[in-house]
Design a protein around this motif. Structure first.
Motif, short mmCIF file in Angstrom:
data_model
loop_
_atom_site.label_atom_id
_atom_site.label_comp_id
_atom_site.label_asym_id
_atom_site.label_seq_id
_atom_site.Cartn_x
_atom_site.Cartn_y
_atom_site.Cartn_z
N TYR A 122 -2.46 -2.04 -6.55
CA TYR A 122 -1.10 -2.49 -6.80
C TYR A 122 -0.07 -1.53 -6.19
CZ TYR A 122 -2.16 -6.51 -9.69
OH TYR A 122 -2.57 -7.74 -10.12
N LEU A 123 -0.43 -0.26 -6.08
CA LEU A 123 0.45 0.68 -5.40
C LEU A 123 0.56 0.32 -3.92
CD1 LEU A 123 2.18 3.23 -5.38
CD2 LEU A 123 0.07 4.56 -5.06
N TYR A 124 -0.57 -0.03 -3.29
CA TYR A 124 -0.55 -0.45 -1.89
C TYR A 124 0.22 -1.75 -1.72
CZ TYR A 124 -4.26 3.03 -1.25
OH TYR A 124 -4.97 4.20 -1.22
N SER A 125 0.08 -2.65 -2.68
CA SER A 125 0.82 -3.91 -2.63
C SER A 125 2.32 -3.66 -2.69
CB SER A 125 0.39 -4.82 -3.79
OG SER A 125 1.14 -6.01 -3.81
N THR A 126 2.74 -2.72 -3.52
CA THR A 126 4.16 -2.39 -3.62
C THR A 126 4.67 -1.74 -2.34
OG1 THR A 126 3.82 -2.01 -6.00
CG2 THR A 126 5.86 -1.18 -5.04
N ILE A 127 3.85 -0.88 -1.74
CA ILE A 127 4.24 -0.27 -0.46
C ILE A 127 4.42 -1.33 0.61
CG2 ILE A 127 3.43 1.26 1.38
CD1 ILE A 127 2.09 2.98 -0.76
N LEU A 128 3.54 -2.32 0.63
CA LEU A 128 3.66 -3.41 1.60
C LEU A 128 4.90 -4.27 1.35
CD1 LEU A 128 0.02 -4.73 2.16
CD2 LEU A 128 1.60 -3.90 3.89
N LEU A 129 5.29 -4.40 0.10
CA LEU A 129 6.51 -5.13 -0.21
C LEU A 129 7.73 -4.45 0.39
CD1 LEU A 129 6.08 -6.20 -3.95
CD2 LEU A 129 6.60 -7.73 -2.05
N VAL A 130 7.76 -3.14 0.28
CA VAL A 130 8.89 -2.37 0.81
C VAL A 130 8.83 -2.29 2.33
CG1 VAL A 130 10.05 -0.12 0.77
CG2 VAL A 130 9.01 -1.04 -1.32
N ASP A 131 7.61 -2.09 2.88
CA ASP A 131 7.44 -1.97 4.33
C ASP A 131 6.24 -2.79 4.76
OD1 ASP A 131 7.33 -1.26 6.95
OD2 ASP A 131 6.73 0.83 6.62
N PRO A 132 6.45 -4.02 5.26
CA PRO A 132 5.33 -4.89 5.65
C PRO A 132 4.46 -4.30 6.77
CG PRO A 132 7.37 -6.14 5.45
CD PRO A 132 7.75 -4.70 5.37
N ALA A 133 4.98 -3.31 7.51
CA ALA A 133 4.21 -2.70 8.59
C ALA A 133 3.58 -1.37 8.17
CB ALA A 133 5.11 -2.48 9.81
N ALA A 134 3.44 -1.16 6.86
CA ALA A 134 2.92 0.12 6.38
C ALA A 134 1.44 0.30 6.70
CB ALA A 134 3.13 0.22 4.87
N PHE A 135 0.71 -0.82 6.83
CA PHE A 135 -0.72 -0.75 7.14
C PHE A 135 -1.01 -1.58 8.39
CE2 PHE A 135 -0.46 0.06 2.61
CZ PHE A 135 -1.36 1.09 2.42
N ARG A 136 -1.94 -1.11 9.20
CA ARG A 136 -2.41 -1.89 10.34
C ARG A 136 -3.77 -2.48 9.98
NH1 ARG A 136 -3.24 1.81 13.89
NH2 ARG A 136 -5.51 1.69 14.02
N TYR A 137 -3.88 -3.79 10.09
CA TYR A 137 -5.08 -4.52 9.68
C TYR A 137 -5.80 -5.00 10.94
CZ TYR A 137 -7.84 -7.53 6.54
OH TYR A 137 -8.85 -8.11 5.82
N ASP A 138 -6.85 -4.29 11.37
CA ASP A 138 -7.59 -4.63 12.57
C ASP A 138 -8.66 -5.65 12.26
OD1 ASP A 138 -6.08 -2.81 13.99
OD2 ASP A 138 -7.48 -1.17 13.66
N LEU A 139 -8.22 -6.90 12.08
CA LEU A 139 -9.15 -7.98 11.76
C LEU A 139 -8.76 -9.22 12.56
CD1 LEU A 139 -11.49 -8.93 9.91
CD2 LEU A 139 -9.77 -9.75 8.32
#
Length: 240
Positions: free
Chosen positions: A141-158
């Motif tokens: 849920y912490l990662y989900s909140t970070i993504l809410l604030v910054d949608p580019a916070a993680f790179r998803y290589d899929l």
């Protein structure tokens, strides 16, 4: 007297953390087979609500803490339904923040119960496993909140079946749960990579937590078991 003790064992065959562990495992396994449809989201909410309720029952034994726990659960359920229906950014952030606070609240009470045990029992081991899984959910849920604030916070290589790149969203809890436990176990597959500063900080803090968890808590359980076994052998030797 023996009959009363045997009846008590039958009435309480499980420890206080058994149902919590079962509900968490059901949530984690069930999430793997869920998609992004409304039915899947509703099913996840149902399973997560079960985890919340079993967590309250497991850790809140006093009237005051029980009231606090139930209040947090009711608020989370209301915010969850409201954010799902309205698609409100602020309500989703508030819901995630409340979930993190609640999981930290439950984590503290289970940790206190585990540390206050003077001997290793099955319930102590189940509580230790539940702590680890709850920590994984908390960071999800912490990662989900970070993504809410910054949608580019993680790179998803899929890449999906249509050879199209898949974007990681804050509502995709299954990949976020996967990221959480992979990070906590320090596996580092590299398919989901933190890019922003807050995302990188959250990831390395979780990795450090995972290492210290096993180094401190699990080693303490082993030491308690060895101490109890040694004491039992000494009593047996003195008796003989």
């Amino acid at each position: 007297m023996q009959n009363q003790e045997s009846e008590q064992v039958v009435r309480h065959p499980f420890g206080k953390f058994t149902y919590l562990l079962c509900s968490i495992l059901t949530l984690l396994v069930g999430t793997a087979f869920m998609g992004s449809s409304r039915v899947s989201v509703m099913l996840f909410c149902l399973l997560f609500s079960t985890v919340l309720l079993t967590a309250v029952v497991s850790v809140c034994h006093r009237h005051k803490t029980l009231g606090i726990g139930l209040t947090l659960v009711v608020l989370m359920l209301i915010l969850n339904v409201s954010s799902f229906l309205t698609r409100s950014y602020s309500l989703t952030v508030l819901h995630n923040s409340l979930v993190i606070i609640f999981l930290a609240f439950v984590f503290y009470h289970i940790l206190s119960a585990v540390f206050h045990d003077d001997r290793v029992t099955l319930d102590t081991i189940i509580g230790t496993v539940s702590l680890y899984l709850l920590a994984g959910l908390l960071w999800s849920y912490l990662y989900s909140t970070i993504l809410l604030v910054d949608p580019a916070a993680f790179r998803y290589d899929l890449v999906n079946a249509a050879s199209e790149a898949v974007t990681l969203r804050n509502s995709d809890l299954q990949p976020l749960i996967y990221l959480s436990f992979v990070t906590m176990a320090t596996l580092g597959y590299g398919d989901i990579v933190p890019v922003s500063g807050p995302a990188q900080t959250a990831c390395y803090l979780q990795a450090v937590f995972g290492q210290f968890y096993f180094a401190i808590l699990v080693s303490r359980l082993v030491a308690m078991y060895i101490s109890a076994a040694t004491h039992k052998n000494q009593q047996h030797a003195q008796g003989s």
